[in-house]
Design a protein around this motif. Structure first.
Motif, mmCIF file in Angstrom:
data_model
loop_
_atom_site.group_PDB
_atom_site.id
_atom_site.type_symbol
_atom_site.label_atom_id
_atom_site.label_comp_id
_atom_site.label_asym_id
_atom_site.label_seq_id
_atom_site.Cartn_x
_atom_site.Cartn_y
_atom_site.Cartn_z
ATOM 1 N N ASP A 36 -0.074 5.394 7.227
ATOM 2 C CA ASP A 36 -0.798 4.128 7.166
ATOM 3 C C ASP A 36 -1.918 4.257 6.138
ATOM 4 O O ASP A 36 -2.856 5.038 6.347
ATOM 5 N N ASP A 317 2.566 2.132 4.415
ATOM 6 C CA ASP A 317 2.727 0.673 4.469
ATOM 7 C C ASP A 317 2.148 -0.050 3.255
ATOM 8 O O ASP A 317 2.550 -1.165 2.945
ATOM 9 N N LYS A 330 -7.470 -2.211 0.660
ATOM 10 C CA LYS A 330 -6.277 -2.538 -0.150
ATOM 11 C C LYS A 330 -6.284 -4.041 -0.438
ATOM 12 O O LYS A 330 -7.146 -4.526 -1.094
HETATM 13 CA CA CA Z 1 -2.032 0.038 6.427
#
Ligand code: CA
Ligand code: SGN
Length: 494
Positions: A36, A317, A330
Motif C-alpha cells: 500500500d 495500489d 499521492k
Molecule cells: Ca494506497
C-alpha cells in the motif's frame, strides 16, 4: 507386447492413471502481492537513490528472475478506486468506485470470481479497503478499512452476516500487520487444496501513513542522512491556485506521523527538511519489513517446489511522493504518484532480467491474469492483456497514451483538486477542472480551472508548466484531440 503389459493396458488401472494425470490442473498458480503506497523510488531495481540506502533484495529477486514494468500506471491514484480497477479491469466511471468513500458493488463481476469459476482456489489476505464483503474468494481474512499496524484486527470469511462490512465481528491477532499478513498467507498456502491451482492476493498495509514499522526495524537507518530529492523545497508559485492551496507538503505532517512534537519555531524550508528525514526513515523501515516478508513467501514457494509454476507479482495500489515537490501522499497525476511498481516472475514464459517500457495500466492486470489462466477476457473489462509484451513480443497497436482521472475534489485534508489528463511517452497534459460533481467524500471548494502541460523528455520531474508556451501550441491541440478520444473510449462522460 508381453501378456502382463497387455493386460495392464486394457485394465482399469491404466485408465485411472491416465485420467488422474488429466485431472491434475497444470495452469499456473498466481501469487499477487500488493503493498500500500509503495513507490518505485523505494525499490532498488528501479534505480533511484533510496534503493542504495535501503536495498530491497527480495522484491528485486522477482525481476532478477523475471521482468519489471517501467511505465505501469494507475488510472486513479488512490486506494479504493485503484483496488476496484484492479479487480474489475475497469475505470472508476465504469465500476462506480470513484473515491475513497465509494464501495465496490459485490454483485459485479471481478477477477477473483472469474478465476474461481475457472477452477482456481482463491484467497484474499490483508488490506481490502473496498467497503463490502470480498466476493469470488474461497477464503478471506481482511483488515477492516485501513487496518492497524500493531495487533491488527481481521475480518474472516464466515463472520460477516449483514450490515456495514467493516464493522462486522473481528479477530485481533498480535504482532505487526506485515508479519501477521505474511503468516496468514503462508498458513493459507499450507492448508490449501493442493489439487487446484491457486490465486492468492496478499495485500500488505505497509508502508501506508502513518509509517509505523515493526519493533525490530525501529532503529534501522538511525545514523543515516537520507538523500533529498532535488525539488524538495519547491515553492509552487508558478502553479495554479488550486495547487498552491494543497496541504500535502511535508511541513503539514502532524505529531502522529512524525511520532514527536512539531516545533513551532522553524522556517518552512527547515521544517520540511527536518520532517523529510523522519518521514523517510519510518517509510523505509516499513519497506524493510515488506521486503523481508516477500523473502519469506518466496522461500515458502522454493521449499514447496512451487516456484516454477507460480506467477509471482509484486505491485502497489499506487505510487507515492517521497518528498518530490516537497510532498507526501499521492492523488496527483505526477509520475511519482501514478507509477505503480510491477515486477513479475514466470520463468516458463518470461525471460530473466527483462525491463519493459510499454504503458501498462492497473485495468490491464485482470485481463492479463485471466489470459495466463486460459480464461477469455470478459467483455465488460476495459483493460488489455499484456502477456505477449512480457513474452518479449511486439504488440501491434499497443496504447501509446493513458487516460488518468482523480475525482476527489478537495478531501478536506490534502486538498488535492479533481483533475484528468493524458500521458504519452513524451508529454503530459492535465486539466484541473476543480469541481466535485457530487462525488462522495469530496468538498464543495470551487477554484478556477487550470491546464498544465509537461514535456517529459526535457522535464521529467514536471517542474515547468509549458501549457502557454507558443512552441507547444500544436502539441496541445493534438493532445486535446487524443484526450477527447480516450474519454470517449473509456466512457467518461462527466
Ligand atoms: Ca494506497
Ligand atoms: C488516510 C491517510 C491519508 C491517505 C488516505 C488514503 N491519513 O486517510 O493521508 O491519503 O488514508 O490512503 S491518516 O492520517 O489517517 O493516515 S489510501 O492509500 O488508502 O488511498
Amino acid at each position: 507386447m508381453n501378456s502382463s503389459l497387455n493386460s495392464f493396458l486394457v485394465s482399469g488401472a491404466f485408465l485411472v492413471s491416465i485420467s488422474s494425470i488429466a485431472q491434475k490442473d497444470s495452469r499456473p498458480n498466481i501469487l499477487y502481492i500488493m503493498a500500500d503506497d509503495h513507490a518505485t523510488q523505494a525499490i532498488s531495481i528501479y534505480g533511484g537513490q533510496l534503493g542504495k540506502i535501503l536495498p530491497t533484495p527480495n522484491i528485486d529477486r522477482i525481476r532478477k528472475e523475471g521482468a519489471v514494468l517501467q511505465d505501469c500506471f494507475c488510472t486513479n491514484s488512490i486506494s479504493t478506486p485503484s483496488r476496484a480497477a484492479i479487480l474489475t479491469g475497469q475505470y472508476s466511471q465504469k465500476n462506480g468506485v470513484y473515491t475513497l468513500n465509494d464501495k465496490l458493488d459485490p454483485s459485479r463481476p471481478n477477477l477473483a470470481k472469474d478465476l474461481q469459476a475457472a477452477g482456481y482456489q482463491t484467497a484474499m489476505i490483508g488490506k481490502w479497503h473496498l467497503g463490502t464483503e470480498p466476493t469470488g474468494f474461497d477464503w478471506y481474512s481482511v483488515l477492516p478499512e485501513q487496518g492497524k499496524y500493531y495487533n491488527p484486527q481481521f475480518i474472516e470469511k464466515g463472520s460477516y452476516v449483514s450490515g456495514d462490512f467493516d464493522q462486522t465481528q473481528k479477530k485481533t491477532i498480535e504482532g505487526h500487520v506485515t508479519d501477521v499478513t505474511t503468516d496468514l498467507s503462508l498458513e493459507w498456502l499450507t492448508k490449501r487444496n493442493k489439487e487446484k491451482p491457486f490465486f492468492l492476493m496478499c495485500h500488505f498495509k505497509a508502508p501506508h501513513r502513518s509509517w509505523e514499522p515493526a519493533e525490530r526495524f525501529k532503529q534501522l537507518l538511525n545514523d543515516v542522512v537520507i538523500p533529498e530529492p532535488a525539488n524538495l523545497l519547491e515553492t509552487y508559485e508558478s502553479r495554479g491556485e488550486c495547487i498552491q492551496n494543497m496541504k500535502m507538503s511535508l511541513e503539514n505532517l502532524n505529531s502522529r506521523d512524525l511520532k514527536q512534537p512539531i516545533p513551532s519555531d522553524m522556517s518552512r524550508d527547515k521544517k520540511r527538511k527536518w520532517a523529510y528525514q523522519i518521514y523517510l526513515k519510518d517509510y523505509l523501515r516499513c519497506v524493510a519489513g515488506i521486503d523481508e516478508s516477500v523473502g519469506q513467501i518466496l522461500k515458502y514457494l522454493d521449499d514447496n517446489h512451487l516456484t516454477e509454476n507460480t506467477i509471482i507479482i509484486y505491485t502497489s495500489d499506487q505510487g507515492f511522493f517521497l518528498g518530490e515537490h516537497g510532498w507526501f501522499d499521492k492523488r496527483m497525476m505526477m509520475d511519482e504518484s501514478i507509477r505503480m511498481p510491477f515486477l513479475i516472475r514466470y520463468p516458463k514464459e518470461i525471460k530473466k532480467q527483462q525491463r519493459n517500457s510499454s504503458i501498462v495500466l492497473n485495468i490491464d492486470f485482470a485481463p492479463t491474469l485471466l489470459d495466463y489462466a486460459d480464461v477469455n477476457k470478459p467483455h465488460e473489462m476495459q483493460g488489455k492483456s499484456f502477456r505477449s509484451l512480457l513474452r518479449g513480443e511486439s504488440v501491434a497497436r499497443w496504447r501509446d497514451a493513458m487516460y488518468y482521472r482523480y475525482w476527489m475534489n478537495d478531501d478536506g485534508d490534502h486538498h488535492v483538486p479533481a483533475h484528468y489528463g493524458i500521458r504519452t511517452k513524451e508529454f503530459k497534459l492535465i486539466y484541473f477542472y476543480n469541481e466535485s460533481l457530487g462525488k462522495s467524500g469530496t468538498g464543495s471548494r470551487s477554484l478556477s480551472p487550470v491546464w498544465e502541460l509537461y514535456d517529459l523528455r526535457k522535464d521529467p520531474h514536471e517542474m515547468r508548466n509549458i501549457y502557454f508556451d507558443v512552441k507547444y501550441k500544436t502539441v496541445v491541440s493534438k493532445l486535446k484531440i487524443k484526450l477527447k478520444k480516450l474519454r470517449e473510449k473509456y466512457q467518461d462522460k462527466e
